[in-house]
Design an enzyme around this catalytic site. Structure first.
Site, mmCIF file in Angstrom:
data_model
loop_
_atom_site.group_PDB
_atom_site.id
_atom_site.type_symbol
_atom_site.label_atom_id
_atom_site.label_comp_id
_atom_site.label_asym_id
_atom_site.label_seq_id
_atom_site.Cartn_x
_atom_site.Cartn_y
_atom_site.Cartn_z
ATOM 1 N N GLU A 122 79.905 18.133 -34.675
ATOM 2 C CA GLU A 122 79.730 19.481 -34.152
ATOM 3 C C GLU A 122 78.315 19.937 -34.477
ATOM 4 O OE1 GLU A 122 82.437 22.461 -35.637
ATOM 5 O OE2 GLU A 122 81.819 23.881 -34.109
ATOM 6 N N MET A 264 84.201 20.278 -42.083
ATOM 7 C CA MET A 264 84.377 20.072 -40.649
ATOM 8 C C MET A 264 85.792 19.630 -40.332
ATOM 9 S SD MET A 264 83.007 20.209 -37.702
ATOM 10 C CE MET A 264 84.032 19.894 -36.283
ATOM 11 N N ASN A 266 87.358 17.859 -38.092
ATOM 12 C CA ASN A 266 87.666 16.686 -37.274
ATOM 13 C C ASN A 266 89.160 16.370 -37.304
ATOM 14 O OD1 ASN A 266 84.729 16.234 -37.358
ATOM 15 N ND2 ASN A 266 85.177 15.655 -39.467
ATOM 16 N N GLU A 299 89.752 24.819 -42.516
ATOM 17 C CA GLU A 299 89.697 23.580 -41.723
ATOM 18 C C GLU A 299 91.096 23.177 -41.268
ATOM 19 O OE1 GLU A 299 86.770 23.085 -40.893
ATOM 20 O OE2 GLU A 299 85.826 24.176 -42.538
HETATM 21 N N1 TRP Z 1 83.315 23.861 -37.527
HETATM 22 C C1 TRP Z 1 82.839 23.904 -38.876
HETATM 23 C C2 TRP Z 1 83.636 24.989 -39.543
HETATM 24 O O1 TRP Z 1 83.457 26.132 -39.349
HETATM 25 C C3 TRP Z 1 81.385 24.228 -38.975
HETATM 26 C C4 TRP Z 1 80.472 23.086 -39.168
HETATM 27 C C5 TRP Z 1 80.577 22.098 -40.066
HETATM 28 C C6 TRP Z 1 79.246 22.883 -38.522
HETATM 29 N N2 TRP Z 1 79.488 21.291 -39.997
HETATM 30 C C7 TRP Z 1 78.664 21.741 -39.060
HETATM 31 C C8 TRP Z 1 78.578 23.552 -37.519
HETATM 32 C C9 TRP Z 1 77.437 21.287 -38.632
HETATM 33 C C10 TRP Z 1 77.361 23.096 -37.074
HETATM 34 C C11 TRP Z 1 76.782 21.954 -37.628
HETATM 35 O O2 TRP Z 1 84.546 24.755 -40.230
HETATM 36 ZN ZN ZN Z 2 85.418 26.813 -38.634
#
Ligand code: TRP
Ligand code: ZN
Length: 874
Positions: A122, A264, A266, A299
Site C-alpha cells: 500500500e 499493514m 495484508n 489491522e
Molecule cells: N493501511 C495501513 C493502516 O492504516 C497504513 C500503511 C501501512 C501504509 N504501511 C503503509 C500507508 C505504507 C502508506 C504506506 O493500517
Molecule cells: Zn488502516
C-alpha cells in the site's frame, strides 16, 4: 513559474479499469540482490484500447502472451510501466522481472528488514514487484509460490492458506499459498525469514478454530504475548459489537524492525512495525501497551472494512481508514476507559488535524487532487475521517449505525466501493437524508461554530444563537454549512443537571445522556423554555463534531462544569478551557499567571475528587506548548507560549504541592500490574512526582532518582527520565546515562531515550539532537530512529523553532538525505515546514529558505515536491 514533472491525479477523472485480472500466479525466487518474480495473469478485457500495466524500478526479463514469447517490438516500456497494443479479449500474460530487495531503502515493494524479506504494497508498492494493474478496483485471486534457501529462510509466508510445499536443489525449499478472496494488489504480502513463532487459536462464534501465529525476531517470544491477547480480544469484539467473523483458517502477524508506518492489514498476513507488537513490563510503557492493542485491533478490523470491502480508488482512502479508526477507537473504549480514550482522540484532532486544516496541505477527508498518494495517509483522512463516522454514529445511535453497517456489508461485500456508497447505506438503512452531511467528505477546513446564549428572566427562556463558518482552504474558497450534531447539556449554578425543552416541544435525550441539536444552516437559533435561571451550558459535549467552538464562558461557569459535569470528558474540557484562558490572558497582557484562591480550591478538590485517577491526571495537565500554539492562527508567539506554559505549571505545582505529595504517596504502587486501575494510578503518581520536582527540585530530585532506580516497569522509569530531562534537574545527566547504558541494545527502548531529549522544551535541545545524530545506535535507514529523534524534535515548538534557524537546518539536511533513500519518511519530516506562514517574519524567512533549498534538490521525490510546492504557492 514552478513546473512539476510529477503528474497530479484528480478524483473526477476516475474511469473503471479497461482490463481486469481474474487470477494471478506469482513465483518468487528470493535472492538478496537479484530476486526473480514470475507473474502469470488471467486477463479479461472490459473496454477497447491498449493494455497498460504499472511498473517501477523493474528489470524486465521476458514476456509471454498465451504461451508465445513477445519481442521488444510487441510492447513499449516507460519509466512508469509497460504498454501492450492489440491484445486479445481474454488472455494469459506471463511476465518475468528481476528486482533488488537489498538495495530497497524506501521500504516500499519487496525489501529486506535485517535478515528477513518482507513487502509493503500500500498504496502503490506492488508495481515495484512486478508489472500489474496496481489499482484497488482490480480484484484478483492470488496464488503465490516462494522459493528460497531453507536454512536462512525457514519460514516462507504469503496471504491465504498454505496449499503446497517441497524441497528443491541446493538447500532450497518452496511453499505455495492460495488466497481464495479476490483482492487488490495493495493487500498482497510476502515474508521470508527465520523467526520465533507465538502460536495460539481463536474459536469463532460459528465454531471454527482459527490458527493465530505471531512471528517475531528470535529471542522475542515472550514479548509477543500481549499482542496475541489483543488479537483474540479484537476478534471477539468484532463478532460481538459488529457481528463480523473472521474468514480464513489462519491469521498471521509478522513483526519487522524496518517499517515506514505502524502496520499493514495484508489479507491474512499483517506486517507490523515491531514497536506495535513487542511489549513487556520492562520495555514497554502503559501507553505502548495500549498502542499495541489499538493497532492490532485496527489491522484486524480492516479484514472487513478495507479488505472484504475495499476502496474503488485511492481518493476513497477514508472509506477504509476513517471507518477502521472509528472501529479501533470503539474497541479501545469498550475494553478500557471510554473517557480517557476519547480525550486522547480529541487532543489528536485539535493539535494535529486542526493544524493540517490550517496548512497549505489542507484537504477534505476524501481528497480531490493527489500527486503522491503516500502524502495522503494523514490525520485528516484517518482521524477526521473517524470523527465523520462518529458523527454518523451520533446522529443514528448505535442501533441505527449498526443497521447501516449491516446494509453496507450486505450490499458491498467483495466489492471496491466509494465513500458515497457508505453514506448511502447508512441513509437507506435508516430512512434518513444525509445530502448536507456529505459535505464533510468534500469540504476541507475546520468549521467554526460561534454561540451566543441569552437568558430572559421574564419568560424563562434562553435563546441559543448559533453560527457556523468554514474558513477558506487551498483551492477551496467558498464553503457551505455542514450538518453538525451538537451534543449539549445544562446545569444550574449548583451543578444540578437541568432538563431541557424547546418552544416546539421537548428535546429528546440522546443515548449518550446529552441533548442533541442538529445544525444544518449558516445561522440557527433554538429557544429553550421553562428555565428559572441562566443555565450553565456544556456545548459540543464529547467533542460531538470536529469543529472549533467559539463560546465565551466565564470562569465561574467553567468551575461549575469542572466540579459537577456528569460526563468525565466535560470535566476535563472545563479544566482545559480554564487553563487556556489563563495562558492566553498571560500572553496578551504580558503578565505573570496568578491563580486565584477560588481556582486553587477547585483544583485541590479535583485532585481529591472521587473520579478515575487517570482522568484527574489528564485534567491536572494544562495544554502543551504545541497545543496552545494551535490557538494562534496568525502568528505563533513561540517564546511567550513556552514561558506561559512553564509558568502555569509552576503555579499549579506550588499551589498544590501538598496535594501532589499526598497523591504520590497514595498512588505509588510497589507491585506491578497491567490493569486499567494500575495504569491510571501510575499516570497520577508520575504526574504528581513531576509537579513535586517542579515545586521543590532540591527536595524531590533524590526521590526522583529513587523512583527511577527502583522502577520495576518502563512506565515509571521513562516518566522519571522525562521529568529529569524536561525540568533540567541536576540528576538529568545521571539518569540519561543510566538509561542509555541499560538499554543500549534495545532499539525500541532507546527510541524513548532519543524522544525524551528531542522533546525537551529548551532551545538547547537543537544541540542535543545534533549530537545524538552521531550516536552509534542512531541511523537514518530505520524509520523508527528517524521518528523518535527527528520527527519528535520537529514538533518541539521551542527547539525546532530556535530563532537562529539551526533547528530548521538540522531537519532540512536530513530531509535532503532521505529524499533519495526514503522519500516517504522525508515527506513526514517536512510537515512542520508547511506551517511556515504562521510564524514571525524572521522565522518565516528561515523556514522558507529551507523549503526553497530543498526544492532545488536534484531528483526531488514527488512526495516532497508536492508538499513544497503547495507550501510555497503564493
Ligand atoms: N493501511 C495501513 C493502516 O492504516 C497504513 C500503511 C501501512 C501504509 N504501511 C503503509 C500507508 C505504507 C502508506 C504506506 O493500517
Ligand atoms: Zn488502516
Amino acid at each position: 513559474m514552478l513546473t512539476t514533472e510529477h503528474q497530479a491525479k484528480y478524483r473526477s477523472d476516475y474511469r473503471a479499469p479497461a482490463f481486469t485480472i481474474e487470477t494471478v500466479e506469482l513465483t518468487f525466487h528470493l535472492h538478496e540482490k537479484q530476486t526473480r518474480v514470475i507473474n502469470s495473469m488471467r486477463i479479461q478485457r472490459q473496454t477497447p484500447g491498449a493494455f497498460e500495466l504499472d511498473g517501477e524500478q523493474l528489470k524486465l526479463v521476458r514476456i509471454e502472451l498465451d504461451g508465445s514469447p513477445l519481442t521488444p517490438d510487441d510492447y513499449q516500456l516507460t519509466a512508469t510501466g509497460l504498454i501492450l497494443d492489440g491484445v486479445p479479449d481474454s488472455f494469459l500474460l506471463t511476465i518475468e522481472t528481476e528486482i533488488d530487495p537489498a538495495s530497497n531503502t524506501a521500504l516500499e515493494g519487496l525489501y529486506k528488514s535485517d535478515g528477513a524479506f518482507c513487502t509493503q504494497c500500500e498504496a502503490e508498492g506492488f508495481r515495484r514487484i512486478t508489472y500489474y494493474l496496481d489499482r484497488p478496483d482490480v480484484l484478483a485471486v492470488f496464488t503465490t509460490t516462494i522459493i528460497a534457501d531453507k536454512a536462512r529462510y525457514p519460514y516462507l509466508l504469503s496471504n491465504g492458506n498454505r496449499v503446497g510445499q517441497g524441497e528443491g536443489e541446493n538447500g532450497q525449499h518452496w511453499i505455495t499459498w492460495h488466497d481464495p478472496f479476490p483482492k487488490p494488489a495493495y493487500l498482497f504480502a510476502l515474508v521470508a525469514g527465520d523467526f520465533d513463532v507465538h502460536k495460539d487459536t481463536f474459536k469463532t462464534v460459528s465454531g471454527r478454530t482459527i490458527d493465530l501465529h505471531i512471528f517475531v525476531d528470535r529471542g522475542n517470544l515472550e514479548r509477543a504475548r500481549y499482542a496475541m491477547t489483543a488479537l483474540q480480544n479484537s476478534m471477539r469484539w468484532d463478532e460481538q459489537r459488529f457481528g463480523l467473523e473472521y474468514d480464513l483458517d489462519i491469521y498471521m502477524i509478522v513483526a519487522v524492525d524496518f517499517f515506514n508506518m505502524g502496520a499493514m492489514e495484508n489479507k491474512g498476513l499483517n506486517i507490523f512495525n515491531s514497536r506495535y507488537v513487542l511489549a513487556d513490563q520492562q520495555t514497554a510503557t502503559d501507553q505502548d501497551f495500549l498502542a499495541v492493542e489499538s493497532v492490532i485491533g485496527h489491522e484486524y478490523f480492516h479484514n472487513w472494512t478495507g479488505n472484504r470491502i475495499t476502496c474503488r480508488d485511492w481518493f476513497q482512502l477514508s472509506l477504509k481508514e476513517g471507518l477502521t479508526v472509528f472501529r479501533d477507537q470503539e474497541f479501545s473504549s469498550d475494553l478500557g476507559s471510554r473517557a480517557v480514550n476519547r480525550i486522547q482522540d480529541i487532543r489528536i484532532i485539535r493539535s494535529h488535524q486542526f493544524n493540517e486544516d490550517a496548512s497549505p496541505m489542507a484537504h477534505p477527508i476524501r481528497p480531490d487532487k493527489v500527486i503522491e498518494m503516500n502524502n495522503f495517509y494523514t490525520v485528516t483522512v484517518y482521524n477526521k475521517g473517524a470523527e465523520v463516522i462518529r458523527m454518523l454514529h451520533t446522529l443514528l445511535g448505535e442501533e441505527g449505525f449498526q443497521r447501516g453497517m449491516r446494509r453496507y456489508v450486505e450490499c458491498h461485500d467483495g466489492q471496491a466501493v466509494t465513500c458515497e456508497d457508505f453514506v448511502a447505506a447508512m441513509e437507506q438503512a435508516n430512512n434518513r437524508d444525509f445530502s448536507l452531511f456529505r459535505r464533510w467528505y468534500s469540504q476541507a477546513g475546520t468549521p467554526m461554530v460561534s454561540v451566543r446564549s441569552e437568558f430572559n428572566s421574564a419568560t424563562g427562556q434562553v435563546t441559543l444563537s448559533l453560527q457556523q463558518q468554514t474558513p477558506a482552504t487551498a483551492g477551496q474558497t467558498d464553503k457551505h454549512p455542514v450538518h453538525i450534531p451538537l451534543l449539549l447539556s445544562a446545569y444550574d449554578k449548583e451543578g444540578q443537571p437541568l432538563t431541557l425543552q424547546t418552544d416546539s416541544g421537548s428535546l429528546t435525550r440522546h443515548e449518550s445522556g446529552s441533548y442533541l441539536l442538529e445544525l444544518t444552516d449558516a445561522e440557527q437559533t433554538f429557544v429553550l423554555t421553562g428555565l428559572s435561571e441562566a443555565p450553565v451550558f456544556s456545548l459540543l459535549e464529547n467533542f460531538s463534531a470536529p469543529v472549533r467552538l467559539n463560546y465565551h464562558q466565564p470562569l465561574s461557569e467553567l468551575l461549575v462544569l469542572l466540579a459537577h459535569a456528569e460526563a468525565e470528558v466535560t470535566r476535563w474540557e472545563a479544566a482545559q478551557s480554564i487553563y487556556l484562558q489563563l495562558l492566553k490572558e498571560a500572553i496578551t497582557s504580558n503578565q505573570d499567571i496568578c491563580l486565584t484562591d477560588e481556582l486553587i480550591a477547585a483544583l485541590k478538590r479535583l485532585a481529591r475528587a472521587d473520579i478515575d485517577p487517570a482522568l484527574r491526571a489528564l485534567a491536572l495537565s494544562p495544554p502543551t506548548a504545541e497545543e496552545l500554539a494551535e490557538h494562534y492562527p496568525a502568528e505563533i508567539p513561540v517564546t511567550a507560549i513556552a514561558a506561559a506554559c512553564r509558568q502555569l505549571k509552576q503555579a499549579i505545582a506550588t499551589a498544590l504541592q501538598h496535594d501532589f505529595k499526598a497523591l504520590y504517596e497514595n498512588y505509588c504502587q510497589s507491585d506491578y500490574e497491567l490493569s486499567g486501575t494500575a495504569i491510571a494510578a501510575r499516570s497520577l503518581c508520575n504526574l504528581s512526582l513531576y509537579y513535586l520536582c517542579l515545586a521543590a527540585p532540591d527536595q524531590y530530585s533524590k526521590q526522583l532518582v529513587q523512583h527511577f532506580r527502583g522502577a520495576n516497569n518502563m512506565t515509571d522509569q521513562q516518566a522519571a527520565l522525562q521529568t529529569a530531562v524536561h525540568l533540567n534537574l541536576p540528576c538529568k545527566q545521571e539518569l540519561l546515562s543510566a538509561f542509555g547504558q541499560q538499554w543500549q541494545d534495545e532499539p525500541l527502548v532507546l527510541d524513548k531515550w532519543f524522544a525524551v531529549q528531542a522533546s525537551s522544551p529548551y532551545e538547547a535541545s537543537v544541540e542535543q539532537v545534533s549530537e545524538l545524530q552521531g550516536h552509534r545506535r542512531f541511523t537514518l535507514t530505520n524509520p523508527n530512529r528517524v521518528y523518535s529523534l527527528l520527527a519528535t524534535f520537529s514538533r518541539n515548538l521551542v527547539g525546532f523553532h530556535h530563532p537562529d534557524g539551526t533547528g530548521y537546518k538540522l531537519i532540512g539536511n536530513v530531509i535532503a538525505q532521505l529524499n533519495s533513500t526514503n522519500p516517504q519518511v522525508a515527506s513526514r519530516l517536512l510537515t512542520p515546514f508547511t506551517q511556515w506562514r504562521r510564524f514571525d517574519s524572521s522565522r518565516q524567512k528561515l523556514m522558507r529558505h529551507e523549503l526553497e533549498r530543498l526544492q532545488q534538490l536534484p531528483d526531488l521525490a514527488a512526495d516532497l515536491a508536492e508538499k513544497i510546492e503547495s507550501s510555497l504557492e503564493p
